[in-house]
Design a protein around this motif. Structure first.
Motif, PDB file in Angstrom:
ATOM      1  N   MET A   1      32.397  31.447  36.951  1.00 27.34           N
ATOM      2  CA  MET A   1      32.803  32.680  37.706  1.00 27.34           C
ATOM      3  C   MET A   1      32.802  33.770  36.681  1.00 27.34           C
ATOM      4  O   MET A   1      32.142  34.754  36.705  1.00 27.34           O
ATOM      5  CB  MET A   1      34.161  32.580  38.479  1.00 27.34           C
ATOM      6  N   ASN A   2      33.694  33.530  35.481  1.00 25.90           N
ATOM      7  CA  ASN A   2      33.693  34.462  34.321  1.00 25.90           C
ATOM      8  C   ASN A   2      32.336  34.988  33.586  1.00 25.90           C
ATOM      9  O   ASN A   2      31.887  36.060  33.475  1.00 25.90           O
ATOM     10  CB  ASN A   2      34.443  33.903  33.294  1.00 25.90           C
TER      11      ASN A   2
ATOM     12  N   ILE B   1      31.612  39.032  43.324  1.00 24.08           N
ATOM     13  CA  ILE B   1      30.832  37.710  43.158  1.00 24.08           C
ATOM     14  C   ILE B   1      31.458  36.897  43.844  1.00 24.08           C
ATOM     15  O   ILE B   1      32.675  36.632  43.790  1.00 24.08           O
ATOM     16  CB  ILE B   1      31.116  37.470  41.482  1.00 24.08           C
ATOM     17  N   ASN B   2      30.828  36.252  44.711  1.00 23.29           N
ATOM     18  CA  ASN B   2      31.349  35.143  45.742  1.00 23.29           C
ATOM     19  C   ASN B   2      30.973  33.746  45.143  1.00 23.29           C
ATOM     20  O   ASN B   2      29.572  33.472  44.633  1.00 23.29           O
ATOM     21  CB  ASN B   2      30.596  35.293  47.134  1.00 23.29           C
ATOM     22  N   PRO B   3      31.830  32.797  45.250  1.00 21.76           N
ATOM     23  CA  PRO B   3      31.593  31.372  44.684  1.00 21.76           C
ATOM     24  C   PRO B   3      30.379  30.709  45.266  1.00 21.76           C
ATOM     25  O   PRO B   3      29.735  29.865  44.738  1.00 21.76           O
ATOM     26  CB  PRO B   3      32.911  30.505  44.991  1.00 21.76           C
TER      27      PRO B   3
ATOM     28  N   ASP C   1      35.842  39.374  40.934  1.00 21.54           N
ATOM     29  CA  ASP C   1      36.040  37.827  41.613  1.00 21.54           C
ATOM     30  C   ASP C   1      36.476  37.895  43.028  1.00 21.54           C
ATOM     31  O   ASP C   1      37.518  38.499  43.383  1.00 21.54           O
ATOM     32  CB  ASP C   1      36.935  37.154  40.750  1.00 21.54           C
ATOM     33  N   GLY C   2      35.418  37.547  43.938  1.00 19.94           N
ATOM     34  CA  GLY C   2      35.837  37.832  45.498  1.00 19.94           C
ATOM     35  C   GLY C   2      36.470  36.598  46.097  1.00 19.94           C
ATOM     36  O   GLY C   2      36.320  36.426  47.379  1.00 19.94           O
ATOM     37  N   LYS C   3      36.690  35.537  45.066  1.00 23.40           N
ATOM     38  CA  LYS C   3      37.105  34.173  45.956  1.00 23.40           C
ATOM     39  C   LYS C   3      38.379  34.147  46.788  1.00 23.40           C
ATOM     40  O   LYS C   3      38.677  33.636  47.644  1.00 23.40           O
ATOM     41  CB  LYS C   3      36.945  33.094  44.974  1.00 23.40           C
ATOM     42  N   ASN C   4      39.316  35.101  46.381  1.00 26.02           N
ATOM     43  CA  ASN C   4      40.576  35.282  47.027  1.00 26.02           C
ATOM     44  C   ASN C   4      40.453  36.576  47.937  1.00 26.02           C
ATOM     45  O   ASN C   4      40.295  37.669  47.497  1.00 26.02           O
ATOM     46  CB  ASN C   4      41.682  35.579  46.095  1.00 26.02           C
TER      47      ASN C   4
END
Length: 434
Positions: A265-266, A226-228, A202-205
């Motif tokens: 996202m999951n 994975i970008n939102p 998960d790349g959101k942070n």
């Protein structure tokens, strides 16, 4: 030597383990498994770590593999109702007979270890060893493995060549063990990355993502972020979410049987991991899409009846996502049944909840566990923010009160801990809708 003649006595022994032992290092777990004949070497592993969402990602992946006809095991924690939930075979809890046999095997190995002056395994270590025996006995193809605490030093982190590693969202949690910054915690979670093994994350942070990228590069591990911005929600029906996921030049449309947007996202993390493993495990894109659509995962914004939802949100990030979903489906002035465990930052969590929704009332209860926070403490914190509260210590009575006082079409949310949700699943078992 103590003879464990009943399932109840076995469970009592396992629950009592924290009273007479301490956390051990990873080398201790390896020794325990050696005493058992190394059952963990008999299947392939997909390893999942993270602060929030790792159980959901495991559930998505397991659902796809089961629906594709693969022989799979799923190791998760915590359980909601019974310990057998932690060991799932082809989408179903292991049998009580499997559970008892695994306990006896592990206990025999522990007795030998203690004769050799080795420490008794911890609670999680004991259960992990039971899972390894159960999975090995079924001669499974794949095991989807959820970490417990952290990653680098986690009991589960003894597989040198997993098929895939996945890291879900990172937030401040267990700071006494993992560090007090996002970067430190991300570094601990990234400890599951192995030499040359692909990692999806998960790349959101960005702070966490940078740490994970650096770990992946150091391990020569191909990484997939994975970008939102690549996830676009198309429709939320109240029971499902339709969304598209754009990856390189590929766009796929997915449906998930959940109402919480964080599951998008999951699901995307699971989809990408399985897309990369298509050839290795022998599955098709249509099977990935269908398996994701059919995933069942209790206690994560689970609708148990009309206008009644259970959600295991238990830290600040999880509660923020919970509030977002509640704002979409909760209507005006919903009710909240809430409790937390002591080690979570309840000050921050309650501040979010108090500002994030116009609750008609917050009903506070106590998780029947030594880790449960006293509801009076929670009430005092909510009252600082001007929220009307009711304290009912007994979970059963608190849920009965909430159901009785809920107005027609008023939404009731139950949240704060998966341990609370586990108790409520037992109480509300007769009205579950899954």
């Amino acid at each position: 030597m103590v003879i464990f003649v009943t399932y109840e006595k076995i469970c009592e022994y396992i629950y009592d383990i924290p009273k007479f032992t301490k956390k051990n290092g990873l080398e201790h777990t390896k020794k325990l498994l050696e005493y058992m004949g190394n059952p963990q070497r008999r299947f392939e592993v997909i390893h999942v770590a993270g602060s929030n969402g790792k159980g959901s990602v495991c559930a998505f992946i397991n659902s796809v593999l089961v629906h594709a006809g693969k022989q799979t095991g799923l190791f998760i924690s915590p359980h909601l109702v019974c310990m057998e939930e932690r060991f799932q075979i082809n989408g179903r809890n292991c049998s009580r007979e499997d559970f008892i046999e695994a306990f006896e095997i592990v206990k025999a190995a522990v007795d030998k270890m203690q004769k050799d002056n080795e420490a008794h395994p911890s609670f999680f270590e004991f259960l992990f060893a039971m899972g390894m025996h159960i999975f090995a006995s079924y001669k499974l193809d794949y095991v989807i493995l959820e970490t417990g605490l952290g990653g680098r030093l986690d009991v589960t982190n003894l597989f040198e060549e997993p098929l895939m590693t996945i890291i879900t969202s990172i937030s401040l949690e267990h700071t006494e063990y993992l560090g007090d910054t996002i970067a430190q915690i991300a570094g601990e979670k990234a400890g599951i990355i192995k030499e040359g093994v692909p990692v999806v994350f998960d790349g959101k942070n960005e702070e966490a993502a940078e740490v994970i990228r650096d770990h992946a590069r150091a391990c020569h591990a191909p990484f997939y972020e994975i970008n939102p911005k690549n996830l676009k929600i198309q429709e939320i029906t109240g029971k499902t979410i339709d969304f598209s996921y754009e990856s390189d030049y590929d766009v796929v449309n997915l449906r998930i049987p959940f109402v919480a947007e964080y599951q998008v996202m999951n699901a995307a993390l699971a989809y990408k991991a399985l897309q990369l493993l298509q050839t290795t495990v022998g599955i098709y894109p249509s099977q990935i899409i269908e398996g994701i659509r059919q995933t069942i995962w209790p206690g994560r914004m689970q609708q148990v009846q009309e206008h009644v939802y259970f959600d295991g949100a238990h830290n600040a990030d999880g509660l923020a996502e919970f509030l977002h979903t509640a704002s979409v489906i909760g209507g005006e002035h919903p009710l909240l049944l809430f409790s937390m465990v002591r080690e979570k930052d309840y000050h921050k969590g309650i501040a979010l909840l108090a500002k994030g929704a116009a609750w008609e009332q917050v009903i506070l209860t106590k998780i029947p566990d030594v880790r449960g926070l006293e509801p009076d403490i929670l009430a005092e914190e909510f009252q600082k923010h001007g929220v009307d509260t009711m304290v009912i210590r007994d979970c059963n009575e608190a849920f009965a009160y909430a159901m009785k006082h809920r107005k027609k079409d008023q939404t009731l949310f139950c949240a704060g801990s998966l341990y609370l949700i586990g108790e409520l699943e037992k109480i509300a078992g007769g009205i579950r809708n899954d």
